[in-house]
Design a protein around this motif. Structure first.
Motif, PDB file in Angstrom:
ATOM      1  N   HIS A 142       1.015  -1.138   0.410  1.00  0.00           N
ATOM      2  CA  HIS A 142       0.461   0.047   0.136  1.00  0.00           C
ATOM      3  C   HIS A 142       1.088   1.289   0.207  1.00  0.00           C
ATOM      4  O   HIS A 142       0.873   2.391   0.293  1.00  0.00           O
ATOM      5  CB  HIS A 142      -1.043  -0.271   1.290  1.00  0.00           C
ATOM      6  N   TYR A 198      -0.409   2.690   6.995  1.00  0.00           N
ATOM      7  CA  TYR A 198      -1.584   2.023   6.214  1.00  0.00           C
ATOM      8  C   TYR A 198      -2.637   1.890   7.117  1.00  0.00           C
ATOM      9  O   TYR A 198      -3.736   2.021   6.626  1.00  0.00           O
ATOM     10  CB  TYR A 198      -1.406   0.576   5.758  1.00  0.00           C
ATOM     11  N   GLN A 199      -2.719   0.831   8.114  1.00  0.00           N
ATOM     12  CA  GLN A 199      -3.625   0.517   8.756  1.00  0.00           C
ATOM     13  C   GLN A 199      -4.103   1.702   9.213  1.00  0.00           C
ATOM     14  O   GLN A 199      -5.751   1.024   9.848  1.00  0.00           O
ATOM     15  CB  GLN A 199      -3.156  -0.920  10.176  1.00  0.00           C
ATOM     16  N   TYR A 227      -4.313   4.955   8.817  1.00  0.00           N
ATOM     17  CA  TYR A 227      -5.067   5.280   7.676  1.00  0.00           C
ATOM     18  C   TYR A 227      -6.959   4.873   7.023  1.00  0.00           C
ATOM     19  O   TYR A 227      -7.592   5.367   6.881  1.00  0.00           O
ATOM     20  CB  TYR A 227      -3.786   5.567   6.753  1.00  0.00           C
ATOM     21  N   LYS A 228      -6.277   3.199   7.296  1.00  0.00           N
ATOM     22  CA  LYS A 228      -7.544   2.310   6.447  1.00  0.00           C
ATOM     23  C   LYS A 228      -8.685   2.946   7.553  1.00  0.00           C
ATOM     24  O   LYS A 228      -9.539   3.013   7.210  1.00  0.00           O
ATOM     25  CB  LYS A 228      -6.887   1.349   6.480  1.00  0.00           C
ATOM     26  N   ARG A 229      -8.220   2.571   8.865  1.00  0.00           N
ATOM     27  CA  ARG A 229      -9.319   3.032  10.161  1.00  0.00           C
ATOM     28  C   ARG A 229      -9.976   4.467  10.085  1.00  0.00           C
ATOM     29  O   ARG A 229     -11.057   4.586  10.682  1.00  0.00           O
ATOM     30  CB  ARG A 229      -8.703   2.580  11.246  1.00  0.00           C
ATOM     31  N   GLU A 269      -7.795   5.942   3.183  1.00  0.00           N
ATOM     32  CA  GLU A 269      -7.391   5.574   2.317  1.00  0.00           C
ATOM     33  C   GLU A 269      -7.084   5.894   0.589  1.00  0.00           C
ATOM     34  O   GLU A 269      -7.970   6.804   0.142  1.00  0.00           O
ATOM     35  CB  GLU A 269      -8.169   3.683   1.830  1.00  0.00           C
TER      36      GLU A 269
END
Length: 266
Positions: A242, A257-258, A260-262, A266
């Protein structure tokens, strides 16, 4: 919140060294601490040069951290000269942190040597026996064992030899293998294989730093060694997969990344 200390060199481009270490600690919910061993001029295209911090100032930085804050784990990266290795070893013996992860940074991806030849034996004799986990890649494992590595059997033999040098556990990283990205962990009792997919990506700057830092953070957070390695490997894979395109060379992984995803970013 656990407190994890990076002892490493700098990276002004933010993808490796202390920068990658601290980003990784934070991504794992830990409070990041750092001691600088060398000021490095580098970017995504390579290392231009570096200047070592004096042993006295390294010792002072370590004292400043341990005299004030409880340290749950230590990750060690760039230690380029015997004097640096010696002072870090002395301080580890003095403060006895519960977890020490040593990433034996010897040669940058660009080919620049980051550990002078006369320091190799010092690292083997003085610092390696203090490591709870050692995380060499294949070229580093070949330097440590002075033997070529061409197969999984060679990786196992290298891990066993390095374990016999004093490290409590050894993770020989297979990211430099052309056909796969399998890592092999040896803990003195048996071998554990961590298979991984190879991602075709230029965003691989600081992957070794990030993996070892993730292992340190996972151990500080209470995972077993095999759990810590497996979770760290997954973290780096996701970071590569990612990654944003940054720089003109080998860019950094996406450390957050994780998160940002939460956050829906993204």
């Amino acid at each position: 919140m656990k407190h994890v200390l990076s002892i490493a060199g700098t990276d002004p481009s933010g993808g490796a060294g202390a920068a990658a270490d601290c980003k990784t600690f934070c991504a794992h919910g830990c409070f990041a601490l750092n001691v600088i061993t060398a000021v490095v001029s580098q970017n995504t295209q390579g290392v231009r040069g570096y200047m070592n911090v004096t042993p006295e100032l390294i010792a002072s930085q370590i004292d400043a951290v341990f005299e004030d804050i409880n340290v749950d784990a230590v990750k060690i990266g760039m230690v380029s000269v015997p004097a640096t290795i010696g002072v870090i070893a002395d301080k580890l013996k003095q403060y006895k942190p519960p977890v020490v992860v040593l990433d034996p940074v010897m040669v940058a991806t660009s080919g620049q040597r980051l550990l002078v030849p006369e320091a190799e034996q010092t690292l083997r004799d003085i610092l390696l026996p203090l490591a709870d986990v050692l995380t060499p890649n294949l070229p580093e494992a070949e330097v440590l064992t002075r033997r070529p590595i061409r197969s999984f059997a060679d990786m196992e033999a290298a891990a066993r030899r390095i374990f016999d040098m004093g490290a409590k556990a050894v993770l020989v990283k297979g990211g430099h293998r052309m056909e796969d990205a399998t890592d092999i962990l040896y803990d003195g009792r048996g071998f554990h294989y961590f298979k991984g997919k190879r991602v075709e990506s230029n965003s691989t700057h600081g992957t070794g730093c990030s993996l070892s830092s993730a292992i340190a953070a996972n151990l500080a957070n209470g995972m077993s060694l095999s759990e810590a390695v497996g979770a760290a490997k997954k973290y780096v894979f996701e970071g590569i997969y990612h990654a944003e395109l940054i720089g003109k060379g080998h860019g950094p992984i996406h450390h957050f990344y994780q998160l940002y995803k939460r956050a829906g970013l993204e």
